[in-house]
Design a protein around this motif. Structure first.
Motif, PDB file in Angstrom:
ATOM      1  N   ALA A 128       0.811  -1.210   0.000  1.00  0.00           N
ATOM      2  CA  ALA A 128       0.000   0.000   0.000  1.00  0.00           C
ATOM      3  C   ALA A 128       0.849   1.266   0.000  1.00  0.00           C
ATOM      4  CB  ALA A 128      -0.934   0.000   1.215  1.00  0.00           C
ATOM      5  N   GLY A 129       2.177   1.100  -0.044  1.00  0.00           N
ATOM      6  CA  GLY A 129       3.069   2.237  -0.079  1.00  0.00           C
ATOM      7  C   GLY A 129       3.339   2.873   1.276  1.00  0.00           C
ATOM      8  N   ARG A 130       2.957   2.195   2.362  1.00  0.00           N
ATOM      9  CA  ARG A 130       3.155   2.757   3.710  1.00  0.00           C
ATOM     10  C   ARG A 130       4.429   2.168   4.314  1.00  0.00           C
ATOM     11  NH1 ARG A 130      -2.406   1.452   3.721  1.00  0.00           N
ATOM     12  NH2 ARG A 130      -2.027  -0.335   5.101  1.00  0.00           N
ATOM     13  N   ARG A 131       5.576   2.675   3.910  1.00  0.00           N
ATOM     14  CA  ARG A 131       6.858   2.119   4.343  1.00  0.00           C
ATOM     15  C   ARG A 131       7.132   2.362   5.817  1.00  0.00           C
ATOM     16  NH1 ARG A 131      11.010   3.377  -0.707  1.00  0.00           N
ATOM     17  NH2 ARG A 131      10.020   1.939  -2.194  1.00  0.00           N
ATOM     18  N   ALA A 132       6.722   3.518   6.315  1.00  0.00           N
ATOM     19  CA  ALA A 132       6.950   3.807   7.735  1.00  0.00           C
ATOM     20  C   ALA A 132       6.184   2.816   8.608  1.00  0.00           C
ATOM     21  CB  ALA A 132       6.521   5.238   8.059  1.00  0.00           C
ATOM     22  N   GLN A 133       4.951   2.509   8.208  1.00  0.00           N
ATOM     23  CA  GLN A 133       4.161   1.543   8.957  1.00  0.00           C
ATOM     24  C   GLN A 133       4.782   0.148   8.857  1.00  0.00           C
ATOM     25  OE1 GLN A 133       0.145   0.055   7.620  1.00  0.00           O
ATOM     26  NE2 GLN A 133      -0.527   1.424   9.266  1.00  0.00           N
ATOM     27  N   ALA A 134       5.254  -0.206   7.670  1.00  0.00           N
ATOM     28  CA  ALA A 134       5.904  -1.509   7.501  1.00  0.00           C
ATOM     29  C   ALA A 134       7.126  -1.621   8.406  1.00  0.00           C
ATOM     30  CB  ALA A 134       6.298  -1.700   6.036  1.00  0.00           C
ATOM     31  N   GLN A 135       7.861  -0.529   8.550  1.00  0.00           N
ATOM     32  CA  GLN A 135       9.047  -0.556   9.409  1.00  0.00           C
ATOM     33  C   GLN A 135       8.668  -0.806  10.865  1.00  0.00           C
ATOM     34  OE1 GLN A 135      11.871   2.602   8.763  1.00  0.00           O
ATOM     35  NE2 GLN A 135      12.700   2.434  10.829  1.00  0.00           N
ATOM     36  N   VAL A 136       7.558  -0.248  11.303  1.00  0.00           N
ATOM     37  CA  VAL A 136       7.100  -0.468  12.678  1.00  0.00           C
ATOM     38  C   VAL A 136       6.841  -1.960  12.906  1.00  0.00           C
ATOM     39  CG1 VAL A 136       5.230  -0.036  14.315  1.00  0.00           C
ATOM     40  CG2 VAL A 136       6.154   1.853  12.958  1.00  0.00           C
ATOM     41  N   PHE A 137       6.163  -2.603  11.963  1.00  0.00           N
ATOM     42  CA  PHE A 137       5.866  -4.029  12.104  1.00  0.00           C
ATOM     43  C   PHE A 137       7.152  -4.857  12.130  1.00  0.00           C
ATOM     44  CE2 PHE A 137       1.685  -2.884   9.966  1.00  0.00           C
ATOM     45  CZ  PHE A 137       0.937  -3.013  11.132  1.00  0.00           C
ATOM     46  N   LEU A 138       8.098  -4.529  11.268  1.00  0.00           N
ATOM     47  CA  LEU A 138       9.343  -5.293  11.219  1.00  0.00           C
ATOM     48  C   LEU A 138      10.193  -5.059  12.465  1.00  0.00           C
ATOM     49  CD1 LEU A 138      10.289  -4.940   7.453  1.00  0.00           C
ATOM     50  CD2 LEU A 138       9.430  -6.970   8.627  1.00  0.00           C
ATOM     51  N   GLU A 139      10.161  -3.831  12.985  1.00  0.00           N
ATOM     52  CA  GLU A 139      10.893  -3.563  14.232  1.00  0.00           C
ATOM     53  C   GLU A 139      10.334  -4.424  15.370  1.00  0.00           C
ATOM     54  OE1 GLU A 139      13.526  -1.905  14.771  1.00  0.00           O
ATOM     55  OE2 GLU A 139      13.710  -0.181  13.417  1.00  0.00           O
ATOM     56  N   LYS A 140       9.010  -4.529  15.422  1.00  0.00           N
ATOM     57  CA  LYS A 140       8.392  -5.355  16.458  1.00  0.00           C
ATOM     58  C   LYS A 140       8.758  -6.828  16.265  1.00  0.00           C
ATOM     59  CE  LYS A 140       5.801  -6.328  19.957  1.00  0.00           C
ATOM     60  NZ  LYS A 140       6.255  -5.981  21.317  1.00  0.00           N
ATOM     61  N   ALA A 141       8.786  -7.278  15.009  1.00  0.00           N
ATOM     62  CA  ALA A 141       9.176  -8.666  14.733  1.00  0.00           C
ATOM     63  C   ALA A 141      10.613  -8.923  15.169  1.00  0.00           C
ATOM     64  CB  ALA A 141       9.013  -8.958  13.239  1.00  0.00           C
ATOM     65  N   ARG A 142      11.479  -7.938  15.009  1.00  0.00           N
ATOM     66  CA  ARG A 142      12.874  -8.096  15.438  1.00  0.00           C
ATOM     67  C   ARG A 142      12.971  -8.134  16.962  1.00  0.00           C
ATOM     68  NH1 ARG A 142      17.372  -3.704  13.908  1.00  0.00           N
ATOM     69  NH2 ARG A 142      16.082  -2.519  15.349  1.00  0.00           N
ATOM     70  N   GLU A 143      12.145  -7.369  17.646  1.00  0.00           N
ATOM     71  CA  GLU A 143      12.139  -7.432  19.117  1.00  0.00           C
ATOM     72  C   GLU A 143      11.771  -8.831  19.598  1.00  0.00           C
ATOM     73  OE1 GLU A 143       9.565  -4.520  20.780  1.00  0.00           O
ATOM     74  OE2 GLU A 143      10.512  -2.843  19.729  1.00  0.00           O
ATOM     75  N   LEU A 144      10.823  -9.471  18.907  1.00  0.00           N
ATOM     76  CA  LEU A 144      10.391 -10.812  19.300  1.00  0.00           C
ATOM     77  C   LEU A 144      11.497 -11.838  19.081  1.00  0.00           C
ATOM     78  CD1 LEU A 144       6.783 -10.879  17.823  1.00  0.00           C
ATOM     79  CD2 LEU A 144       7.407 -10.786  20.237  1.00  0.00           C
ATOM     80  N   ALA A 145      12.262 -11.686  18.001  1.00  0.00           N
ATOM     81  CA  ALA A 145      13.296 -12.672  17.668  1.00  0.00           C
ATOM     82  C   ALA A 145      14.532 -11.933  17.159  1.00  0.00           C
ATOM     83  CB  ALA A 145      12.786 -13.647  16.604  1.00  0.00           C
ATOM     84  N   PRO A 146      15.354 -11.420  18.073  1.00  0.00           N
ATOM     85  CA  PRO A 146      16.525 -10.631  17.653  1.00  0.00           C
ATOM     86  C   PRO A 146      17.491 -11.396  16.754  1.00  0.00           C
ATOM     87  CG  PRO A 146      16.114 -10.389  20.010  1.00  0.00           C
ATOM     88  CD  PRO A 146      15.223 -11.488  19.529  1.00  0.00           C
ATOM     89  N   ASP A 147      17.509 -12.729  16.847  1.00  0.00           N
ATOM     90  CA  ASP A 147      18.452 -13.520  16.055  1.00  0.00           C
ATOM     91  C   ASP A 147      17.892 -13.952  14.708  1.00  0.00           C
ATOM     92  OD1 ASP A 147      20.327 -13.354  18.055  1.00  0.00           O
ATOM     93  OD2 ASP A 147      19.704 -15.220  19.012  1.00  0.00           O
ATOM     94  N   ASP A 148      16.675 -13.555  14.382  1.00  0.00           N
ATOM     95  CA  ASP A 148      16.070 -13.978  13.120  1.00  0.00           C
ATOM     96  C   ASP A 148      16.657 -13.176  11.966  1.00  0.00           C
ATOM     97  OD1 ASP A 148      14.319 -15.102  11.229  1.00  0.00           O
ATOM     98  OD2 ASP A 148      13.002 -13.365  11.426  1.00  0.00           O
ATOM     99  N   THR A 149      17.423 -13.844  11.109  1.00  0.00           N
ATOM    100  CA  THR A 149      18.106 -13.157  10.019  1.00  0.00           C
ATOM    101  C   THR A 149      17.153 -12.687   8.934  1.00  0.00           C
ATOM    102  OG1 THR A 149      18.545 -15.267   8.965  1.00  0.00           O
ATOM    103  CG2 THR A 149      20.244 -14.419  10.417  1.00  0.00           C
ATOM    104  N   VAL A 150      16.043 -13.396   8.721  1.00  0.00           N
ATOM    105  CA  VAL A 150      15.092 -12.988   7.692  1.00  0.00           C
ATOM    106  C   VAL A 150      14.503 -11.624   8.031  1.00  0.00           C
ATOM    107  CG1 VAL A 150      12.902 -13.564   6.576  1.00  0.00           C
ATOM    108  CG2 VAL A 150      14.558 -15.371   7.070  1.00  0.00           C
ATOM    109  N   THR A 151      14.117 -11.443   9.291  1.00  0.00           N
ATOM    110  CA  THR A 151      13.574 -10.154   9.715  1.00  0.00           C
ATOM    111  C   THR A 151      14.629  -9.063   9.623  1.00  0.00           C
ATOM    112  OG1 THR A 151      12.019 -11.241  11.221  1.00  0.00           O
ATOM    113  CG2 THR A 151      12.479  -8.918  11.620  1.00  0.00           C
ATOM    114  N   ALA A 152      15.836  -9.369  10.081  1.00  0.00           N
ATOM    115  CA  ALA A 152      16.904  -8.362  10.040  1.00  0.00           C
ATOM    116  C   ALA A 152      17.187  -7.922   8.609  1.00  0.00           C
ATOM    117  CB  ALA A 152      18.174  -8.929  10.678  1.00  0.00           C
ATOM    118  N   GLU A 153      17.205  -8.876   7.689  1.00  0.00           N
ATOM    119  CA  GLU A 153      17.474  -8.541   6.291  1.00  0.00           C
ATOM    120  C   GLU A 153      16.344  -7.684   5.720  1.00  0.00           C
ATOM    121  OE1 GLU A 153      18.221 -10.764   1.988  1.00  0.00           O
ATOM    122  OE2 GLU A 153      17.787 -11.942   3.787  1.00  0.00           O
TER     123      GLU A 153
END
Length: 626
Positions: free
Chosen positions: A252-277
């Protein structure tokens, strides 16, 4: 009736199914339960016995001695070894019923056989309403049917082993769920309909078979014993949902919102390389370059796999984080895995481009964007010529980028709307090319014909940019070999006997390796080559050549030979069938006499330089005029 004995002897089973071991004579299971402690349970058990006798049901309801001083949670655990003993004792299976539950009538479905295990779903929910993601456990433990099958016995043995080995403060309910999740076998499970049970204070429907009683102990112990979290709360499930929401936001072109979701996913699993990438690439697209890959350093945990570290390399390179990329490459090299050396060399080469750009204080916008084929790793002479030639001509380290200029190689089919094409060609005349690409020059007239046929436009400017090599690098080594051989990557391992022939390996990465390849070419009086760029480079320096093939190799070269004919037309070299080296007993130096291919038409280097989609240093134009 004495506690601990069935109210009447169990009759032999009428028959056993070979596959499941389920009773075939439609015998009813024995009702089993136990009780101890307060009068509430003794009185409840007496009522349960009365129900069994009223409905002519075998039963084995036991008073447990010596356990009244234990708390409710410990007593609940005793159910598990009790199930095992009772199933061994009663050949037609058992139906555990909590002592304070009433039997209104026997559910006929349990006498039909064919299943290993039957139970109500958690909270007596109907199957259509049961959502496994939000229920922490699957079955209600108050009413459980264990059929006398081999599979059921294996399941109960697994359940009993879990309970006996565990020091967890937990009830039978906890271990039942653990066994269900971890049992490696398969069970035929019958889900009991929710209308077969009624609860105290609620009227029983016409189908009800059980009136479930609740002692109130559950609410008092729920926070004092181990519990399961619903799958919805699991890190894996939540991360998957967050990635889904991030993808929707990106679409939908909402990159800032997408970043919020990915940041939260990284908090849940800091070692997950897929999320980090994913997060690193998103931040790179948003051009927030400082501290883009701080999370990447967390990826190198002690047990990270080679694939995970590879992804960390790509994430760091994608964000331009040189220290993180170097750290990841060092870690990957330290793993010592077979097959990683080529990838590591390829990425160190790209990292060198980034370092030079950083030393020159170049932004991504100031660098020529370029795409070239990197596989098979580490790369080969023809493909790595792309960044070599572009950097030498422009003085700027190119930026590897999808959608960047397509220059050297049979890669014109990858062009899309707006993609600059400068010298690339087609491997076959059956491809369809993008009519909207920015065609500045192509390898030869056959590629131009295909562009026009596909609806595109392109000037009559021809030439593989490898023909510009003598303007860039012009060593004059002494001749050492009468004949040299260059094999295509796909031919490198094919059996071939050489006699007095110098083989030049085309698998190269790095600018020094490219120039070493050129020097080796120039040390030969003639060149045989199954590689197009072995031929082009030799012809650019005036070395006579012969186009060859190797039919004994496991794979044929991509295309139908168009790329060779396309290039030969530019230099006016008469086309001839390639020489099949596989048909020779040995490749000897005497074959130099067959190397008669030389340019008969001048190549317009200045036109190709003028068509370049990047700045060309003036000295190269002057050299082309001279």
């Amino acid at each position: 009736m004495r506690p601990g004995t069935a109210c009447r002897p169990a009759l032999p089973s009428a028959g056993t199914d070979v596959h499941t071991g389920a009773a075939m004579g439609h015998r009813k299971p024995t009702i089993v339960s136990f009780y101890c402690g307060p009068a509430y349970y003794r009185e409840a058990a007496e009522r349960l016995r009365g129900d069994c006798e009223a409905h002519d049901l075998d039963h084995d309801i036991v008073e447990m001695d010596g356990v009244a001083d234990r708390d409710w949670a410990d007593i609940c655990r005793l159910k598990i070894p009790f199930y095992v003993r009772m199933l061994e004792k009663h050949p037609d299976g058992i139906l555990w019923v909590d002592a304070d539950t009433r039997i209104l009538r026997f559910p006929d479905a349990l006498a039909q056989g064919g299943h290993d295990f039957a139970a109500f779903l958690r909270d007596f929910v109907d199957l259509r309403e049961f959502d496994a993601a939000i229920h922490p456990r699957t079955f209600h433990p108050g009413i459980l049917h264990f059929n006398a099958t081999a599979r059921t016995r294996a399941f109960l043995a697994h359940l009993a082993a879990l309970e006996s080995r565990s020091d967890a403060r937990a009830t039978d309910d906890y271990f039942l769920e653990e066994a269900w999740r971890t049992f490696e076998g398969h069970l035929s499970v019958q889900i009991l309909a929710s209308d077969l049970v009624a609860r105290e204070g609620r009227p029983a429907g016409p189908e009800a078979c059980f009136l479930f009683g609740a002692s109130g102990n559950v609410s008092g112990f729920i926070r004092r014993v181990e519990q399961h979290a619903p799958p919805l709360a699991s890190t894996t499930r939540q991360r998957a949902y967050l990635h889904h929401y991030a993808s929707q936001a990106l679409n939908a072109g909402r990159r800032a919102q997408a970043q919020v979701f990915l940041e939260k996913a990284r908090e849940l699993a800091p070692d997950d390389t897929v999320t980090a990438e994913a997060l690193t690439r998103l931040k790179a697209r948003r051009r927030r370059l400082p501290r883009l890959v701080r999370a990447v350093s967390k990826l190198f945990r002690p047990r990270a796999s080679a694939a995970e570290v590879r992804r960390a390399v790509e994430a760091a390179l994608g964000a331009g984080d040189i220290p993180a990329a170097e750290q990841a490459l060092d870690r990957l090299a330290g793993l010592g895995r077979d097959g990683e050396a080529g990838f590591i060399a390829s990425r160190r080469f790209r990292l060198a481009l980034e370092k030079r750009a950083r030393r020159m204080s170049l932004s991504p916008e100031q660098r020529p964007k370029l795409w070239w084929m990197e596989t098979p790793y580490p790369g080969n002479f023809g493909d790595v010529l792309n960044p070599y030639i572009v950097e030498k001509l422009s003085g700027l380290p190119p930026l590897f980028a999808a959608g960047g200029t397509l220059a050297i190689g049979s890669v014109v089919k990858f062009a899309r709307a707006g993609t600059p094409v400068w010298g690339a060609g087609t491997p076959r005349m059956t491809d369809t090319l993008s009519p909207e690409a920015d065609y500045r020059a192509v390898r030869g007239p056959l590629t131009r014909e295909l562009v026009l046929r596909s609806g595109g436009s392109v000037p009559e400017i021809y030439g593989d940019p490898a023909l510009l090599l003598p303007l860039i690098y012009d060593p004059r080594p002494a001749k050492k070999h009468r004949l040299g051989l260059v094999r295509h990557v796909l031919h490198a391992d094919a059996p071939l006997r050489l006699e007095g022939v110098h083989e030049i390996d085309i698998r190269r990465i790095g600018y020094e390796a490219i120039e070493a390849f050129i020097r080796e070419l120039l040390e030969c009086e003639a060149i045989l080559s199954t590689s197009l760029h072995g031929l082009i480079a030799a012809q650019a320096y005036g070395i006579p050549t012969r186009w060859c093939t190797l039919s004994s190799a496991g794979k044929a070269l991509p295309g139908d030979g168009t790329k060779f004919l396309d290039h030969y037309a530019v230099l006016g070299i008469a086309a001839q069938a390639p020489l099949d080296l596989a048909g020779l007993d040995a490749v000897g130096a005497d074959l130099a006499g067959l190397c008669t291919e030389r340019a008969t038409r001048p190549f317009d280097a200045l036109a190709l330089l003028d068509a370049a989609p990047f700045p060309v240093q003036p000295r190269y134009r002057e050299a082309a005029r001279g």
